[in-house]
Design a protein around this motif. Structure first.
Motif, PDB file in Angstrom:
ATOM      1  N   GLY A   1       0.789  -1.227   0.000  1.00 43.58           N
ATOM      2  CA  GLY A   1       0.000   0.000   0.000  1.00 43.58           C
ATOM      3  C   GLY A   1       0.817   1.270   0.000  1.00 43.58           C
ATOM      4  N   ASP A   2       2.142   1.164   0.107  1.00 38.86           N
ATOM      5  CA  ASP A   2       2.992   2.353   0.143  1.00 38.86           C
ATOM      6  C   ASP A   2       3.218   2.892  -1.268  1.00 38.86           C
ATOM      7  OD1 ASP A   2       3.136   1.823   2.825  1.00 38.86           O
ATOM      8  OD2 ASP A   2       5.137   0.920   2.743  1.00 38.86           O
ATOM      9  N   THR A   3       3.403   4.202  -1.378  1.00 42.25           N
ATOM     10  CA  THR A   3       3.661   4.847  -2.661  1.00 42.25           C
ATOM     11  C   THR A   3       4.974   5.608  -2.597  1.00 42.25           C
ATOM     12  OG1 THR A   3       1.329   5.110  -3.255  1.00 42.25           O
ATOM     13  CG2 THR A   3       2.877   6.598  -4.298  1.00 42.25           C
ATOM     14  N   LEU A   4       5.857   5.320  -3.538  1.00 44.07           N
ATOM     15  CA  LEU A   4       7.074   6.099  -3.710  1.00 44.07           C
ATOM     16  C   LEU A   4       6.932   6.893  -4.995  1.00 44.07           C
ATOM     17  CD1 LEU A   4      10.040   6.886  -3.097  1.00 44.07           C
ATOM     18  CD2 LEU A   4      10.729   4.876  -4.423  1.00 44.07           C
ATOM     19  N   ALA A   5       7.090   8.207  -4.914  1.00 44.06           N
ATOM     20  CA  ALA A   5       6.927   9.066  -6.085  1.00 44.06           C
ATOM     21  C   ALA A   5       8.138   9.971  -6.229  1.00 44.06           C
ATOM     22  CB  ALA A   5       5.654   9.914  -5.957  1.00 44.06           C
TER      23      ALA A   5
ATOM     24  N   ASP B   1      15.838  15.881  -7.467  1.00 37.07           N
ATOM     25  CA  ASP B   1      16.317  14.759  -6.658  1.00 37.07           C
ATOM     26  C   ASP B   1      15.458  14.588  -5.408  1.00 37.07           C
ATOM     27  OD1 ASP B   1      17.094  17.102  -5.462  1.00 37.07           O
ATOM     28  OD2 ASP B   1      19.053  16.371  -4.818  1.00 37.07           O
ATOM     29  N   GLU B   2      14.179  14.935  -5.533  1.00 39.29           N
ATOM     30  CA  GLU B   2      13.253  14.840  -4.410  1.00 39.29           C
ATOM     31  C   GLU B   2      12.277  13.678  -4.616  1.00 39.29           C
ATOM     32  OE1 GLU B   2      13.023  19.618  -3.331  1.00 39.29           O
ATOM     33  OE2 GLU B   2      11.496  18.700  -4.627  1.00 39.29           O
ATOM     34  N   PHE B   3      12.125  12.874  -3.564  1.00 47.76           N
ATOM     35  CA  PHE B   3      11.218  11.738  -3.583  1.00 47.76           C
ATOM     36  C   PHE B   3      10.268  11.841  -2.395  1.00 47.76           C
ATOM     37  CE2 PHE B   3      15.019  10.465  -5.796  1.00 47.76           C
ATOM     38  CZ  PHE B   3      14.587   9.679  -6.851  1.00 47.76           C
ATOM     39  N   LEU B   4       9.037  11.401  -2.578  1.00 49.55           N
ATOM     40  CA  LEU B   4       8.067  11.373  -1.491  1.00 49.55           C
ATOM     41  C   LEU B   4       7.570   9.947  -1.292  1.00 49.55           C
ATOM     42  CD1 LEU B   4       8.027  14.481  -2.124  1.00 49.55           C
ATOM     43  CD2 LEU B   4       5.655  14.459  -1.330  1.00 49.55           C
TER      44      LEU B   4
END
Length: 462
Positions: A362-366, A371-374
Motif C-alpha cells: 500500500g505504500d507509494t514512492l513518487a 532529486d526529491e522523492f516522497l
C-alpha cells in the motif's frame, strides 16, 4: 506411367532432404515451423503418389490427404509467419483475409461453374474449395512477410513461388478434370515438380534461418478504412451467395460455410487485436501522464491524487492514518557536476529502484521533482510507520552506487509528517518539505564539522 511415378516420387520426396538438413542446424522453438513443414510435405508427397500408383478408385482418399497436407502446410506457414511477423500480426491477418476473398471470387467465377458442368460430387468440390482457400491464405500471409521485410528473404520468395505455381496447377486441374490428383497432363506435373523444387531449395538458403526470428514492426493503426475492409471481408461470401440467388442460380453452400468458417474467426481476431492495441495505447498515455519518464515512479500529479484520496479515506474513517516522508538526496549536485547528467540520471533511477524495493503493497514512492522523492503510507500506527520507512530509506542507500566506474555514496535528508485528520494535501507536503529542510541543515552542519563530503568516490570521502 512407371517412369513418371518414379520421377515424381524422387523429386517430391527429395524436398524432405534439405528440410531435414535445416532441422539438424536449428534448436528449440526455431525447429517447430520447419518440422511442421516437413510433415506437410511428407503428406503431400504421399497424396500425389497415391492415385497414379493405385488408380482412380483411391481418388477421394488422395483428395483428402492433399487437403490434410495443405492444412498442415497452413499451420507451418502460420508458425513461420507468427515468428517472423510477430510484430505485424494485424497486417498478416488483413492480407490473409483479402487473399481468401480473392480466392472466393476465383471459385465463384471460374472453378465452381466448371466443376458443376462436369457434375463433380460435393466431396470433390469441398476438397478443392478448402485447398484453394487454404493455399491463398498461406500465400497472402507469406506475401505480407515478404512485403515488410527490411532485406531480401530468398527463402520466402521461393516458398511464395511454390505456392503460386501450386495454386495455378490445382486451379487448372480442378477446372479441367474436377480433381486435383487425377488426369494430370505432363506439363501440369512439371508445374508441381517446380513447386517441390522451390520448397526444397528454400531451406538451403541462409535466410531460412531468419524466418524464425522477429521481423520489422510496421505501424498498425485503427482506421476507418481498415474497419471497413474487415467488414467487407466478413460479408463477402454471404453477399456472393445472395447474388447467385438473385440471378437464378443455387447459392454456393460450400463457399458460404467454409468461407465463413475461415474468414470470420480471422476478422474477429483482427477486431479484437485492434481493440486491445487501442486499450494498450490508452493505458500507455495514462501511464505517461501519471508517471515519471526517467524513473518510472508515480510523478507529482499522481502523488497529489493518491494523497488526496488517502486523506479522504482518513476523514471518512475518523482515524488519522496518513504518513508522508519528503526525501531530498544529499550530494546529488556534486555527482551531476563531476560525472555528468547521464550519471546523475542513472543515480536517480537506481535510488528509486532501491527505495521502492521492500516497500509494502500500500505504500507509494513518487518522484516529486529533481532529486526529491516522497513516500506516502496509510497506517494507523503513524510513528511506527515513520520509523519503519526512515530506516528502510537509510538501509537502501547504505551501499555505494557504481557510476562511471566509481563507487559513489549518497544519502537522503528525510522530513516526516503525520496527518492529524484535518490537513489538506498541499499543507501536508509543505510541512514535510520544511521538516526535510531542517534535517538537511542539521546534517550539513554535522558533516562540515567532521570534514566529510558526499557524492564523491569512496576513496575521496574516507
Amino acid at each position: 506411367m512407371n517412369v513418371r511415378v518414379v520421377t515424381y516420387g524422387l523429386v517430391s520426396g527429395a524436398t524432405l532432404i534439405p528440410l531435414g538438413m535445416l532441422l539438424r542446424t536449428l534448436h528449440g522453438g526455431h525447429r517447430r515451423p520447419w518440422q511442421i513443414l516437413f510433415a506437410a510435405m511428407s503428406v503431400l508427397t504421399v497424396a500425389n503418389a497415391l492415385t497414379p500408383l493405385f488408380g482412380r478408385e483411391h481418388q477421394l482418399v488422395a483428395e483428402n490427404l492433399m487437403t490434410v497436407g495443405h492444412a498442415i502446410l497452413l499451420v507451418a506457414a502460420i508458425k513461420l509467419v507468427l515468428r517472423r511477423g510477430s510484430n505485424d500480426i494485424g497486417g498478416i491477418i488483413d492480407v490473409s483475409v483479402a487473399a481468401m476473398g480473392l480466392g472466393g471470387v476465383l471459385w465463384i467465377l471460374l472453378i465452381h461453374p466448371r466443376m458443376e458442368a462436369m457434375a463433380a460430387g460435393n466431396a470433390e468440390q469441398i476438397a478443392v474449395l478448402v485447398s484453394l482457400l487454404v493455399l491463398v491464405g498461406v500465400l497472402g500471409a507469406l506475401a505480407r512477410v515478404w512485403m515488410v521485410a527490411d532485406r531480401r528473404l530468398l527463402a520466402v520468395e521461393l516458398l511464395i513461388v511454390a505456392l503460386v505455381v501450386s495454386l495455378i496447377g490445382n486451379t487448372i486441374l480442378a477446372m479441367s478434370t474436377g480433381s486435383m490428383t487425377t488426369g494430370r497432363p505432363g506439363w501440369i506435373e512439371m508445374l508441381f515438380l517446380l513447386a517441390y523444387l522451390c520448397v526444397g531449395a528454400a531451406p538451403l538458403h541462409h535466410s531460412a534461418r531468419e524466418l524464425t526470428s522477429p521481423g520489422p514492426d510496421p505501424v498498425d493503426r485503427l482506421t476507418v478504412g481498415r474497419l471497413t475492409f474487415l467488414g467487407v471481408a466478413l460479408v463477402a461470401n454471404p453477399v456472393a451467395g445472395g447474388a447467385r440467388e438473385l440471378v437464378g442460380l443455387d447459392a454456393d453452400g460450400p463457399l458460404l460455410v467454409l468461407g465463413s468458417l475461415l474468414v470470420a474467426p480471422l476478422v474477429m481476431v483482427r477486431v479484437g487485436r485492434l481493440a486491445w492495441q487501442r486499450e494498450q495505447a490508452e493505458q500507455a498515455l495514462v501511464h505517461q501522464a501519471t508517471h515519471d519518464a526517467l524513473t518510472g515512479l508515480p510523478n507529482r500529479a499522481e502523488l497529489l491524487t493518491r494523497l488526496t484520496e488517502a486523506l479522504d479515506r482518513e476523514r471518512a474513517s475518523g482515524r488519522p492514518a496518513v504518513v508522508l516522508l519528503f526525501c531530498d538526496l544529499n550530494g546529488f549536485k556534486a555527482v551531476n557536476d563531476r560525472l555528468g547528467h547521464v550519471a546523475g540520471d542513472r543515480l536517480l533511477t537506481e535510488v528509486g529502484a532501491r527505495i521502492r524495493t521492500g516497500l509494502r503493497a500500500g505504500d507509494t514512492l513518487a518522484r516529486y521533482g529533481g532529486d526529491e522523492f516522497l513516500v506516502l503510507c496509510e497506517e494507523s500506527a503513524q510513528q511506527q510507520a515513520v520509523a519503519r520507512l526512515s530506516e528502510h530509506i537509510d538501509a537502501a542507500l547504505t551501499e555505494p552506487f557504481l557510476l562511471a566506474g566509481e563507487p559513489v555514496r549518497i544519502s537522503a535528508s528525510v522530513g516526516a509528517m503525520v496527518s492529524s485528520g484535518d490537513a489538506d494535501p498541499d499543507e501536508l507536503i509543505t510541512r514535510a518539505d520544511q521538516a526535510m529542510y531542517r534535517a538537511k541543515q542539521r546534517r550539513k552542519a554535522a558533516l562540515a564539522g567532521a570534514g566529510v563530503l558526499e557524492g564523491v568516490p569512496e576513496r575521496s570521502a574516507a
